[in-house]
Design a protein around this motif. Structure first.
Motif, PDB file in Angstrom:
ATOM      1  N   VAL A  42       0.836  -1.201   0.000  1.00 23.98           N
ATOM      2  CA  VAL A  42       0.000   0.000   0.000  1.00 23.98           C
ATOM      3  C   VAL A  42       0.871   1.251   0.000  1.00 23.98           C
ATOM      4  O   VAL A  42       0.619   2.208  -0.748  1.00 23.98           O
ATOM      5  CB  VAL A  42      -0.957  -0.004   1.215  1.00 23.98           C
ATOM      6  N   SER A  61     -14.089   5.395   5.878  1.00 32.20           N
ATOM      7  CA  SER A  61     -14.444   3.977   5.847  1.00 32.20           C
ATOM      8  C   SER A  61     -14.837   3.512   7.234  1.00 32.20           C
ATOM      9  O   SER A  61     -14.435   4.102   8.239  1.00 32.20           O
ATOM     10  CB  SER A  61     -13.239   3.159   5.354  1.00 32.20           C
ATOM     11  N   ALA A  66      -8.686  -2.661   4.806  1.00 33.31           N
ATOM     12  CA  ALA A  66      -8.021  -1.643   3.992  1.00 33.31           C
ATOM     13  C   ALA A  66      -7.652  -0.424   4.833  1.00 33.31           C
ATOM     14  O   ALA A  66      -6.562   0.152   4.670  1.00 33.31           O
ATOM     15  CB  ALA A  66      -8.917  -1.237   2.825  1.00 33.31           C
ATOM     16  N   PHE A 106      -9.321   7.465   0.110  1.00 33.87           N
ATOM     17  CA  PHE A 106      -9.811   6.097   0.154  1.00 33.87           C
ATOM     18  C   PHE A 106     -11.195   6.133   0.786  1.00 33.87           C
ATOM     19  O   PHE A 106     -11.392   6.729   1.848  1.00 33.87           O
ATOM     20  CB  PHE A 106      -8.884   5.217   1.000  1.00 33.87           C
ATOM     21  N   GLU A 108     -15.019   3.840   1.467  1.00 31.99           N
ATOM     22  CA  GLU A 108     -15.827   2.631   1.356  1.00 31.99           C
ATOM     23  C   GLU A 108     -16.966   2.901   0.395  1.00 31.99           C
ATOM     24  O   GLU A 108     -17.587   3.975   0.421  1.00 31.99           O
ATOM     25  CB  GLU A 108     -16.336   2.220   2.724  1.00 31.99           C
ATOM     26  N   VAL A 127     -10.063   6.174  -4.362  1.00 32.94           N
ATOM     27  CA  VAL A 127      -9.873   4.723  -4.324  1.00 32.94           C
ATOM     28  C   VAL A 127     -11.026   4.106  -3.552  1.00 32.94           C
ATOM     29  O   VAL A 127     -11.218   4.401  -2.364  1.00 32.94           O
ATOM     30  CB  VAL A 127      -8.530   4.358  -3.674  1.00 32.94           C
ATOM     31  N   ILE A 129     -13.079   1.230  -1.690  1.00 30.89           N
ATOM     32  CA  ILE A 129     -12.887   0.013  -0.896  1.00 30.89           C
ATOM     33  C   ILE A 129     -14.165  -0.817  -0.999  1.00 30.89           C
ATOM     34  O   ILE A 129     -15.195  -0.450  -0.457  1.00 30.89           O
ATOM     35  CB  ILE A 129     -12.579   0.353   0.570  1.00 30.89           C
ATOM     36  N   SER A 139     -10.568   0.807  -8.026  1.00 33.07           N
ATOM     37  CA  SER A 139     -10.789  -0.120  -6.921  1.00 33.07           C
ATOM     38  C   SER A 139      -9.531  -0.227  -6.069  1.00 33.07           C
ATOM     39  O   SER A 139      -8.398  -0.041  -6.548  1.00 33.07           O
ATOM     40  CB  SER A 139     -11.176  -1.501  -7.442  1.00 33.07           C
ATOM     41  N   TYR A 140      -9.730  -0.549  -4.808  1.00 31.55           N
ATOM     42  CA  TYR A 140      -8.609  -0.645  -3.867  1.00 31.55           C
ATOM     43  C   TYR A 140      -7.605  -1.701  -4.310  1.00 31.55           C
ATOM     44  O   TYR A 140      -6.387  -1.463  -4.312  1.00 31.55           O
ATOM     45  CB  TYR A 140      -9.149  -0.960  -2.475  1.00 31.55           C
ATOM     46  N   GLU A 141      -8.083  -2.882  -4.691  1.00 35.51           N
ATOM     47  CA  GLU A 141      -7.151  -3.945  -5.062  1.00 35.51           C
ATOM     48  C   GLU A 141      -6.389  -3.595  -6.336  1.00 35.51           C
ATOM     49  O   GLU A 141      -5.199  -3.901  -6.459  1.00 35.51           O
ATOM     50  CB  GLU A 141      -7.901  -5.272  -5.226  1.00 35.51           C
TER      51      GLU A 141
END
Length: 524
Positions: A42, A61, A66, A106, A108, A127, A129, A139-141
């Protein structure tokens, strides 16, 4: 082992206990080595996106894996994590983002409607989550996959900032509490020591991780290489199930959460033999609820009083007893100054007051913040003279126990959440048919306090329900009044300020009657 940064704690745990469980997220268990590996990925992905040392990233989030990985990446590489309370309304989130100016946000996926209002605000990358990202996000991944394993990580200094924990001031203007690696290492030691955490402990955390309570408990637990069980939100029955199934030894709850657990049918028949500490904070617990909790859970309660800016007092487990009238009285206190904390009660001229006299609670401790982000005026006001000025009013007894009696800035604590009256007043006053308004806290058996609004209305007067609905559209729902009463005017002091002591005296019974009759409580 000496630690230069919080990241050294993470590295130590991965080296000394690589296969030991660091986190449990539902069915997913993450080892200390696995957590370090993801945190490095990360951090490298964030660096590849152009984030440099002491640049900000923000996170909005719930308690997700994450979120903990973004936190850990900052521990290793020196970017700053700005926390965003996901319960806030869009204008409040916009204000925080305008202050922190994060390069990356980031979020959710559930909070996408609010986050979408930030597109074009200066945030360079969004980004998501979980869920399918919007066209303006990644997307986070997919984001983590951009990490270059060969990219070196920046090395933060011990006095570099790790967190910006945002809290609202009495004027309603958010302030970013600057917490450095140095202060958070002090927090690690403080929480681990005060709660007597050990490597074999299993902590259960469900308070929102943007709150310092959750984050500080996690830091203290991992300082001792303990196992952290994280739940996304508060579900009383699920909490009790987890305590039994996972043999949880330590958990952290607001007083209202303890009451909710005690209200679960059959709680008396459950096995809580593994528990050694229930840490509660946010407000003193009503003594009858505490007595009930001690009967059900045992002699496991420990109270910590503090704030985003630093730590203050502890009421230890052995002090949670009811053998004498004095014991019972002290259960209404927040304990005594914790190890390493200097505490005094001072008057407006910053002179210490006699034992038993009421004044402002002031602190010195290694856990105290560096200051407020880009707000030198507020920083000087809070830290002048070498003491942190909490704004809380209290008194000390002859044995050093602290009793909170009021908040200098009219802060209301409801269900462990800090609610500032001025912020609620501003939201209500924006309604076109409101002439004047004052907000006070009113004692409540469950919430500790509820928000009571006294409104001077124009003609035609809005209903109480209309006032509450309007308030909910301006600020987070949990801050809205649960009761509204109407008056022809507001009492004022010679200075022109509203006399809130007179309001509490005049409207307390009125509010109680209204709430009990269903006349004006807020909707659930």
């Amino acid at each position: 082992m000496e630690f230069a940064t919080v990241g050294d704690v993470l590295r130590r745990n991965a080296a000394a206990h690589p296969d030991k469980t660091a986190f449990v997220f539902g069915e997913t268990r993450v080892s200390f080595a696995g957590h370090l590996d993801r945190a490095e990925q990360v951090a490298r992905a964030i660096a590849a996106a152009g984030v440099a040392l002491q640049d900000r990233v923000a996170v909005m989030s719930r308690n997700t894996r994450a979120f903990m990985e973004v936190y850990a990446g900052a521990e290793l590489s020196g970017y700053i994590v700005a926390t965003v309370n996901f319960r806030l309304a869009a204008p409040e989130v916009q204000r925080i983002v305008s202050i922190a100016r994060p390069r990356i946000l980031f979020y959710e996926a559930a909070f996408e409607p609010v986050v979408e209002t930030l597109v074009g605000s200066g945030v360079q990358l969004f980004v998501a989550i979980g869920g399918e990202p919007a066209a303006w996000a990644v997307s986070y991944e997919d984001f983590v996959a951009t990490a270059d394993p060969a990219q070196p990580l920046a090395s933060p200094d011990i006095d570099d900032i790790l967190h910006l924990i945002f809290t609202s001031g009495s004027t309603g203007t958010p302030k970013g509490v600057m917490r450095s690696h140095r202060t958070e290492l002090a927090v690690c030691n403080y929480f681990a020591t005060e709660i007597e955490m050990q490597p074999e402990d299993r902590l259960l955390l469900m308070m929102p991780v943007f709150h310092v309570g959750h984050r500080f408990m996690q830091l203290g637990g991992h300082f001792r290489a303990a196992e952290i069980h994280v739940q996304a939100d508060f579900n009383p029955r699920a909490i009790l199930d987890t305590i039994e199934r996972e043999r949880i030894t330590i958990t952290h709850l607001a007083p209202t959460m303890v009451k909710a657990l005690l209200d679960v049918p059959g709680v008396d028949a459950r096995d809580f033999g593994s528990l050694k500490s229930i840490v509660y904070s946010g407000a003193p617990m009503p003594v009858p609820h505490l007595e009930h909790g001690m009967r059900v859970f045992g002699d496991v309660f420990l109270q910590l009083y503090g704030m985003s800016e630093g730590s203050a007092t502890t009421l230890h487990r052995h002090e949670h007893r009811i053998r004498t009238a004095q014991d019972r009285q002290r259960l209404a206190s927040v304990g005594r100054a914790s190890r390493g904390v200097a505490l005094r009660i001072a008057d407006r001229a910053d002179r210490a007051v006699p034992i038993g006299a009421v004044g402002e609670v002031q602190l010195r401790a290694p856990t105290i913040m560096k200051g407020y982000w880009n707000d030198s005026e507020a920083t000087v006001a809070a830290l002048h003279g070498g003491w942190y000025h909490t704004g809380d009013m209290g008194r000390l007894d002859e044995d050093g126990y602290l009793y909170l009696v009021d908040r200098a800035k009219d802060m209301i604590i409801s269900g462990g959440e800090n609610i500032y009256s001025r912020e609620v007043e501003t939201a209500i006053a924006s309604h076109p048919m409101v002439e004047d308004v004052a907000v006070i806290g009113f004692p409540d058996a469950y919430w500790g306090e509820i928000v009571l609004a006294i409104v001077v209305a124009r003609d035609p007067a809005p209903s109480a329900e209309t006032v509450i609905a309007h308030c909910r559209s301006q600020i987070a729902s949990y801050k809205k009044p649960r009761s509204v009463v109407f008056a022809t005017d507001l009492p004022r002091l010679a200075s022109g300020k509203v006399d809130k002591v007179a309001l509490r005296r005049a409207f307390g019974r009125t509010a109680d009657a209204a709430a009990s009759s269903g006349g004006s409580p807020a909707p659930a």
